[in-house]
Design a protein around this motif. Structure first.
Motif, short mmCIF file in Angstrom:
data_model
loop_
_atom_site.label_atom_id
_atom_site.label_comp_id
_atom_site.label_asym_id
_atom_site.label_seq_id
_atom_site.Cartn_x
_atom_site.Cartn_y
_atom_site.Cartn_z
N ALA A 99 0.85 -1.20 0.00
CA ALA A 99 0.00 0.00 0.00
C ALA A 99 0.88 1.24 0.00
N VAL A 100 0.79 2.01 -1.08
CA VAL A 100 1.66 3.18 -1.25
C VAL A 100 1.54 4.16 -0.07
N GLY A 101 0.33 4.52 0.26
CA GLY A 101 0.12 5.51 1.33
C GLY A 101 0.66 5.02 2.66
N PRO A 161 8.17 5.00 -0.48
CA PRO A 161 8.95 3.91 0.13
C PRO A 161 8.59 2.53 -0.42
N TYR A 162 7.34 2.32 -0.80
CA TYR A 162 6.96 1.03 -1.40
C TYR A 162 7.74 0.80 -2.69
N GLY A 163 7.75 1.83 -3.55
CA GLY A 163 8.49 1.72 -4.81
C GLY A 163 9.98 1.56 -4.58
N TYR A 191 4.66 -5.53 -12.29
CA TYR A 191 3.21 -5.49 -12.55
C TYR A 191 2.75 -4.07 -12.78
N PHE A 192 1.83 -3.89 -13.67
CA PHE A 192 1.17 -2.59 -13.77
C PHE A 192 -0.05 -2.61 -12.85
N ASN A 193 -1.27 -2.62 -13.33
CA ASN A 193 -2.40 -2.57 -12.38
C ASN A 193 -3.20 -3.88 -12.39
N PRO A 211 -10.49 0.17 0.46
CA PRO A 211 -9.54 -0.08 -0.64
C PRO A 211 -8.81 1.20 -1.05
N ASN A 212 -7.48 1.05 -1.23
CA ASN A 212 -6.71 2.19 -1.77
C ASN A 212 -6.88 2.26 -3.28
N ASN A 213 -7.05 1.08 -3.89
CA ASN A 213 -7.01 0.99 -5.35
C ASN A 213 -8.40 1.14 -5.98
N ARG A 228 -20.05 5.74 -2.54
CA ARG A 228 -19.78 6.44 -3.80
C ARG A 228 -18.28 6.47 -4.06
N LEU A 229 -17.91 6.38 -5.30
CA LEU A 229 -16.49 6.46 -5.68
C LEU A 229 -16.09 7.93 -5.82
N GLN A 230 -14.93 8.26 -5.24
CA GLN A 230 -14.34 9.57 -5.49
C GLN A 230 -13.29 9.40 -6.59
N ILE A 231 -13.47 10.15 -7.69
CA ILE A 231 -12.49 10.08 -8.77
C ILE A 231 -11.49 11.20 -8.55
N PHE A 232 -10.21 10.82 -8.39
CA PHE A 232 -9.18 11.80 -8.01
C PHE A 232 -8.69 12.58 -9.21
N GLY A 233 -9.41 13.63 -9.53
CA GLY A 233 -8.99 14.55 -10.59
C GLY A 233 -9.73 14.32 -11.90
N SER A 283 -8.82 4.83 -18.96
CA SER A 283 -9.03 5.91 -17.98
C SER A 283 -9.92 5.44 -16.83
N VAL A 284 -9.90 6.21 -15.76
CA VAL A 284 -10.75 5.92 -14.60
C VAL A 284 -12.21 5.89 -15.04
N LEU A 285 -12.63 6.88 -15.81
CA LEU A 285 -14.05 6.92 -16.23
C LEU A 285 -14.39 5.72 -17.12
N ARG A 306 -7.22 15.99 -7.20
CA ARG A 306 -6.21 14.98 -7.49
C ARG A 306 -5.65 14.36 -6.19
N ARG A 307 -5.17 13.13 -6.31
CA ARG A 307 -4.50 12.44 -5.19
C ARG A 307 -3.00 12.68 -5.32
N PRO A 308 -2.33 13.11 -4.23
CA PRO A 308 -0.87 13.33 -4.32
C PRO A 308 -0.16 12.05 -4.75
C1 WQD Z 1 -5.59 3.95 -10.31
C2 WQD Z 1 -6.25 5.25 -10.74
C3 WQD Z 1 -6.20 6.98 -9.08
C4 WQD Z 1 -8.83 5.05 -6.19
C5 WQD Z 1 -1.10 1.41 -7.39
C6 WQD Z 1 0.28 1.18 -6.91
C7 WQD Z 1 0.98 0.19 -7.80
C8 WQD Z 1 0.18 -1.08 -7.94
C9 WQD Z 1 -1.25 -0.77 -8.37
C10 WQD Z 1 1.19 -2.67 -6.40
C11 WQD Z 1 -5.46 6.47 -10.29
C12 WQD Z 1 -7.63 6.54 -9.38
C13 WQD Z 1 -8.06 5.30 -7.31
C14 WQD Z 1 -9.99 5.82 -5.95
C15 WQD Z 1 -9.56 7.04 -7.96
N1 WQD Z 1 0.18 -1.82 -6.75
N2 WQD Z 1 -8.43 6.28 -8.18
N3 WQD Z 1 -10.32 6.78 -6.86
O1 WQD Z 1 -2.08 4.27 -8.11
O2 WQD Z 1 -2.08 3.36 -10.50
O3 WQD Z 1 -1.07 2.00 -8.67
O4 WQD Z 1 -1.78 0.17 -7.42
O5 WQD Z 1 2.17 -2.92 -7.02
O6 WQD Z 1 2.21 -0.10 -7.22
O7 WQD Z 1 0.97 2.40 -6.99
O8 WQD Z 1 -3.51 2.28 -8.78
O9 WQD Z 1 -5.85 1.70 -8.32
O10 WQD Z 1 -4.63 3.20 -6.67
O11 WQD Z 1 -5.28 4.09 -8.92
O12 WQD Z 1 -9.88 7.93 -8.77
O13 WQD Z 1 -10.74 5.63 -4.93
O14 WQD Z 1 -7.51 5.35 -10.10
O15 WQD Z 1 -6.14 8.39 -8.95
O16 WQD Z 1 -5.54 7.45 -11.30
P1 WQD Z 1 -2.18 3.11 -9.04
P2 WQD Z 1 -4.86 2.78 -8.09
#
Ligand code: WQD
Length: 355
Positions: A99-101, A161-163, A191-193, A211-213, A228-233, A283-285, A306-308
């Motif tokens: 978890a990045v955060g 630090p995760y990266g 891995y990507f996503n 969930p962070n992701n 509800r989902l918050q879309i970051f930006g 894209s997120v959308l 946006r999310r930092p």
């Molecule tokens: C994807 C997009 C967010 C949550 C991370 C890690 C990476 C890998 C995958 C382990 C971004 C947006 C997200 C939300 C949003 N994990 N979002 N609302 O940040 O690309 O990668 O997870 O290896 O290492 O960095 O993935 O799913 O967190 O975000 O709008 O509630 O979705 O801003 O654009 P990310 P993510």
């Protein structure tokens, strides 16, 4: 058939990879501390692989509760495998914190588990002359990419630090391979996503807490666990203003791990560093709309700040994995959403337990 050690094998990517490996005939020992996974996942993995009690799942998949930081537990795994006449021939190393955060808030824990735990594992592997390792790396080590799609030759410039912990283990593995030419067989898979679930809906992603992701959050909104989902930006320099990512179906990722392992076990000792992604930017959308189609109703969402730490676009150049392994993704965004919904709708509370 070869016996493998799978660290973190009860986790999201680990459990899906165990299904693919069991179906291919490998025998597995899964080491997992169950801090972010459930043993129920392994029960379902055994069933999905068609292993019947008469086949003695105790032979095909042995579960060892424990941490990669505990070298005594690791030594016991390798020693008992030798004593049963089936030494560990290779390791797929998923176990770690991701978890990045959380890594920003608690870097020491991330360095202790992700780097210290990997050192502990590699030391025991070397002591038992096991020199085949597939390492779960991450595209996070690219940080803010200078070019997209991102090739493996892109600069390693982590921003959290995760990266940094993933980049450090890759650096260690490169030094190790260089110190003993012709000995180590290593694949670092970036891995990507990873998203989605096994098509059966029996196993899937079950994150701890909020969930962070994106994908698990969307999935939990759809099933009613989140409001509800918050879309970051919504003002990014992308076609629809929302961030673009390379979402890879977890079963494509699992098959990529088997392809890498098969390559290491059959070819000459080498170190591979490969992106595992689709090469397709989404894209997120687009994810939100595709998931709404899959679950039959719109996913409530609001665009906020946006999310930092986010980059506008992160997409893999996956051509090297195709060239070296003959592997590429086969599943679409619709497959991802259909299978992810099959899991979430059948398991609204995930596995319902940790441990
Ligand atoms: C994807 C997009 C967010 C949550 C991370 C890690 C990476 C890998 C995958 C382990 C971004 C947006 C997200 C939300 C949003 N994990 N979002 N609302 O940040 O690309 O990668 O997870 O290896 O290492 O960095 O993935 O799913 O967190 O975000 O709008 O509630 O979705 O801003 O654009 P990310 P993510």
């Amino acid at each position: 058939m070869a016996k493998l050690l799978i660290t973190g094998g009860a986790g999201f990517i680990g459990s899906h990879t165990c299904v693919v490996l069991l179906e291919a005939g490998y025998d597995l020992v899964v080491l997992d501390d169950f801090s972010n996974s459930s043993s129920r996942a392994l029960d379902r993995v055994i069933a999905l692989a068609g292993i019947t009690p008469s086949e003695s799942s105790a032979k095909r998949l042995v579960t060892v509760p424990g941490s990669i930081n505990n070298s005594l537990v690791l030594e016991k795994v390798f020693r008992e495998a030798i004593e049963t006449g089936q030494p560990i021939e290779g390791v797929i190393h998923f176990a770690g914190l991701k978890a990045v955060g959380e890594s920003v808030a608690d870097p020491l824990r991330y360095w202790h588990v992700n780097v210290g735990g990997s050192i502990s594992l590699i030391n025991v592997m070397a002591a038992f002359s096991c020199h085949t390792l597939v390492f779960s790396s991450s595209a996070t080590l690219y940080g803010y990419p200078d070019q997209v799609p991102i090739p493996e030759t892109a600069p390693i410039q982590p921003i959290n630090p995760y990266g940094h912990s993933k980049a450090a283990v890759e650096r260690l593995l490169n030094d190790l391979a260089a110190s003993a030419p012709g000995q180590w067989r290593i694949a670092c898979l970036r891995y990507f996503n990873p998203v989605g679930a096994h098509a059966s809906g029996r196993i899937g992603e079950d994150p701890l807490g909020i969930p962070n992701n994106l994908f698990p959050f969307v999935s939990q909104v759809a099933v009613g666990r989140r409001e509800r989902l918050q879309i970051f930006g919504g003002d990014w320099s992308t076609p629809d203003g929302t961030c673009v990512r390379d979402y890879i179906h977890v079963m494509d990722l699992a098959e990529g791990h088997k392809a890498a392992l098969d390559c290491l076990l059959t070819e000459a000792p080498q170190l591979l560093t490969l992106n595992l992604g689709s090469g397709r930017g989404i894209s997120v959308l687009e994810v939100v709309n595709a998931f709404g189609q899959a679950c039959g109703q719109p996913v409530p969402h609001t665009i906020v700040d946006r999310r930092p730490g986010d980059a506008a676009i992160t997409v893999a150049d996956p051509s090297e994995a195709l060239r070296r392994l003959g592997w590429s993704t086969r599943r679409s965004l619709d497959d991802i959403c259909r299978d992810g919904w099959a899991w979430q709708s059948a398991n609204p509370a995930g596995y319902g337990q940790r441990g």
